[in-house]
Design an enzyme around this catalytic site. Structure first.
Site, PDB file in Angstrom:
ATOM      1  N   ASP A   1       0.858  -1.178   0.000  1.00  0.00           N
ATOM      2  CA  ASP A   1       0.000   0.000   0.000  1.00  0.00           C
ATOM      3  C   ASP A   1       0.901   1.238   0.000  1.00  0.00           C
ATOM      4  O   ASP A   1       1.621   1.485   0.974  1.00  0.00           O
ATOM      5  CB  ASP A   1      -0.896  -0.021   1.241  1.00  0.00           C
ATOM      6  CG  ASP A   1      -1.926   1.097   1.259  1.00  0.00           C
ATOM      7  OD1 ASP A   1      -1.725   2.104   0.563  1.00  0.00           O
ATOM      8  OD2 ASP A   1      -2.929   0.964   1.987  1.00  0.00           O
ATOM      9  N   HIS A   2       0.849   2.010  -1.075  1.00  0.00           N
ATOM     10  CA  HIS A   2       1.768   3.144  -1.202  1.00  0.00           C
ATOM     11  C   HIS A   2       1.454   4.257  -0.211  1.00  0.00           C
ATOM     12  O   HIS A   2       2.263   5.174  -0.025  1.00  0.00           O
ATOM     13  CB  HIS A   2       1.716   3.695  -2.634  1.00  0.00           C
ATOM     14  CG  HIS A   2       3.069   3.940  -3.215  1.00  0.00           C
ATOM     15  ND1 HIS A   2       4.077   4.566  -2.513  1.00  0.00           N
ATOM     16  CD2 HIS A   2       3.597   3.645  -4.432  1.00  0.00           C
ATOM     17  CE1 HIS A   2       5.154   4.653  -3.275  1.00  0.00           C
ATOM     18  NE2 HIS A   2       4.893   4.090  -4.449  1.00  0.00           N
TER      19      HIS A   2
END
Length: 463
Positions: A433-434
């Site tokens: 998850d950036h």
């Protein structure tokens, strides 16, 4: 005068609001004991046998197999205190008092006989259908009588699939697996038209699949008609997204909508890891699986990069770092993809991880995972190499923040110590998850995992 009590679908926990009836375990007119399982249902989490808190004679069932019921909907009614002279064991007039009956009790179910009682001072026997006829789709009970004492009709515990076709009494079909019934039901296949290849005419999954292939085979060629006729377009097949499949679809869809994910990958030489596993298993003690070693590497990597063991609270706009690692691993079953969770994986050794993974895998294959076994994960290990593929860009298991993917380990040419050699190489992919981390953190995590795969001695630093 017996008292008729209604048993409703209980709250099965974990936020579940509905369940699908897979298989009835009792018939109308049958005597049941307190806490005896009466129906098998499928929720979005697992297959569950639901026991009834009342003892007596079943007077009605509500819902056919395949029907989806909300929590609180009526399941069946039981006449408590009805005469049961012909029952194998007397019915109890007491309730179990269980608060959550959806997961059963410790007492084994009593063996029983089916009893057809035309008049015992209770409401007419029915299964909730309009005509009041009993549903006989469940498999016969091995303890059912096979003589005149069963309501004056001679019955066998398992009827052959051709019974209805020969004009005999309409009895239960010789099918044990609920998966076989579900497969036939989804394709509109009449099980009574099949000849089972199993023992005593038991209908197996292979029998159903063979019949479906035969039905789908193109018909023999016929002469062309003299006049032009528009070709018939086959109807599209529609498969309900329910149960486990529906839950997977919802979770993956939400993950794709909410999580801005990215993936990086690297090839690693797993030759030394395989050698280390062989050395471990050559010694006395429990065997260690390769997946358990990879799981142990994951927990060591998460100890170095704790920010990846997290979730995102979108409403509060906060990253929540979690204190313990509950490691999920993807497992493919006949019912679809499930992700059992190893609790407190960071506190387990490689041998302990191997034992727990084996237990959960067996439960997944047999369909006995509980909702608790499938929830609460903080990080997922996805071994798609078992399907013979090298790489993948998997979807994150919402609401987690990352997933490690492992491809197949295959011999490939590799430069080892300055020379070309054949080594066992694996591709590792890391989807993250950036919002939780940037590429530097993700790359550092993946590089550490690859270093442990190539040089298992690196793990000694964290032991």
């Amino acid at each position: 005068m017996p008292e008729v009590k209604e048993f409703r679908l209980p709250d099965l926990g974990e936020g579940l609001t509905e369940a699908e009836i897979v298989r009835w375990l009792v018939e109308v007119g049958e005597v049941v004991a307190v806490d005896q399982p009466v129906v098998e249902v499928e929720t979005a989490k697992a297959m569950v046998e639901v026991p009834c808190p009342y003892g007596g004679v079943v007077t009605a069932r509500f819902g056919e197999e395949g029907t989806e019921l909300p929590v609180g909907a009526p399941l069946l009614t039981v006449a408590v205190g009805a005469p049961a002279e012909t029952a194998a064991e007397p019915a109890s007039a007491e309730s179990s008092g269980n608060v959550l009956v959806g997961y059963g009790t410790g007492a084994p179910a009593a063996r029983r006989r089916r009893v057809r009682r035309p008049g015992v001072g209770v409401p007419p026997l029915s299964d909730g259908s309009a005509d009041g006829s009993a549903d006989r789709s469940a498999v016969g009970d091995p303890a059912a009588p096979d003589g005149p004492e069963a309501g004056g009709h001679r019955r066998s515990s398992l009827r052959g699939p051709g019974a209805a076709a020969t004009g005999g009494e309409a009895g239960p079909v010789a099918v044990v697996s609920p998966l076989v019934r579900k497969l036939a039901r989804e394709h509109g296949l009449d099980l009574r038209a099949l000849s089972g290849s199993g023992r005593d005419g038991l209908i197996l999954r292979a029998d159903v699949e063979r019949a479906l292939r035969a039905a789908a085979a193109p018909p023999e060629a016929v002469p062309e008609p003299t006049s032009a006729v528009a070709p018939r377009v086959p109807a599209a097949e529609r498969i309900p997204l329910r149960g486990v499949r529906g839950a997977v679809a919802e979770k993956l869809g939400r993950s794709r909508r909410e999580i801005p994910d990215a993936t990086c990958w690297v090839d690693a030489d797993a030759t030394e890891l395989l050698a280390a596993r062989r050395a471990m298993n050559a010694a006395d003690g429990p065997k260690v699986s390769l997946l358990a070693l990879l799981a142990r590497i994951c927990t060591a990597a998460l100890a170095r990069y704790p920010g990846l063991n997290a979730t995102v609270d979108t409403e509060a706009r906060e990253i929540v770092r979690l204190p313990g690692v509950h490691l999920g691993f993807a497992a493919q079953t006949e019912r679809g993809l499930v992700v059992p969770v190893v609790r407190d994986a960071h506190l387990r050794s490689a041998a302990g991880l191997s034992e727990e993974i084996a237990r959960l895998t067996e439960a997944a294959r047999s369909g006995t995972l509980t909702p608790a076994d499938l929830t609460g994960g903080t990080f997922t290990l996805n071994n798609y190499g078992v399907f013979g593929v090298d790489g993948s860009t998997p979807i994150i298991n919402h609401p987690e923040a990352a997933m490690l993917g492992v491809g197949r380990i295959a011999p490939k040419p590799w430069v080892h110590q300055g020379e070309l050699a054949v080594r066992h190489v694996v591709q590792l992919s890391f989807t993250f998850d950036h919002r939780v981390c940037d590429g530097g953190t993700a790359g550092g995590f993946l590089r550490y995992v690859a270093d442990c795969v190539e040089q298992p001695a690196v793990l000694l630093r964290s032991l």
